[in-house]
Design a protein around this motif. Sequence first.
Motif, short mmCIF file in Angstrom:
data_model
loop_
_atom_site.label_atom_id
_atom_site.label_comp_id
_atom_site.label_asym_id
_atom_site.label_seq_id
_atom_site.Cartn_x
_atom_site.Cartn_y
_atom_site.Cartn_z
N ARG A 16 43.80 51.37 47.56
CA ARG A 16 43.89 51.96 46.22
C ARG A 16 43.74 53.47 46.34
NH1 ARG A 16 43.27 48.07 41.74
NH2 ARG A 16 43.67 49.98 40.61
N LEU A 33 30.45 57.27 41.99
CA LEU A 33 31.85 57.63 42.01
C LEU A 33 31.98 59.02 42.62
CD1 LEU A 33 33.03 56.56 38.43
CD2 LEU A 33 33.26 55.28 40.58
N TYR A 60 39.00 49.19 37.46
CA TYR A 60 38.61 49.69 38.77
C TYR A 60 37.48 48.84 39.32
CZ TYR A 60 41.17 53.74 37.08
OH TYR A 60 42.14 54.57 36.56
N GLU A 93 43.40 50.46 32.59
CA GLU A 93 43.16 50.32 34.03
C GLU A 93 41.81 49.67 34.27
OE1 GLU A 93 44.96 51.18 36.86
OE2 GLU A 93 46.66 51.55 35.53
N GLU A 142 40.87 56.24 44.74
CA GLU A 142 39.70 55.61 44.14
C GLU A 142 38.53 55.78 45.11
OE1 GLU A 142 40.17 51.70 42.47
OE2 GLU A 142 42.14 52.22 41.68
N HIS A 156 37.51 60.51 41.76
CA HIS A 156 37.84 59.16 41.27
C HIS A 156 38.57 59.28 39.94
CE1 HIS A 156 37.47 55.04 39.90
NE2 HIS A 156 37.16 54.71 41.16
#
Length: 160
Positions: free
Chosen positions: A5, A33, A92, A90, A8, A37
């Motif tokens: 990905r 994060l 994640y 989206e 990310e 990200h």
Amino acid sequence: DVKGRPCEDFCVLQHSNRRNNYICFCRICVITLAEAHPLLQGGKTIENINYQISANCSRLQNKVSGKSKRGAQFLTELAPLCRISSSDGEEYTIYSCIRGRLIEVNENILSNPALLQEKPSTEGYIAVVLPKFEESKSVTQGLLTQKEYEEVLLKRLNSS
């Protein structure tokens, strides 16, 4: 680019425990994060944070007790910690990134998801993981330093 990905990125903040003026080899790791990200870019709004990984596995059910951290869930590098849905549809998946025992998840971000975006490396952390003692020195092998990560970000910027 965890599990293919792109962008990310996650951040592992490592802290050595200090006991009675000496440093212990067990290093607590805080999973957050990384600054690049997608959830921290482009004004996305977090709709939902879910620590329920599967029908039989909820990170919220992690119950740790005692000095040996009995009851802690064991995580591999690619173990999902939570799933985050954003306003653009989206989803994640946030991964542990390191092997170890799950010490705690940040339940504060469930009631205040904005913390994840406003203060990702402090109050908006995702989880705390304690690597196995014998792996504590090598936990950062394969991970980028802050300087190496900044070089990756620069290369991404230059290639786009």
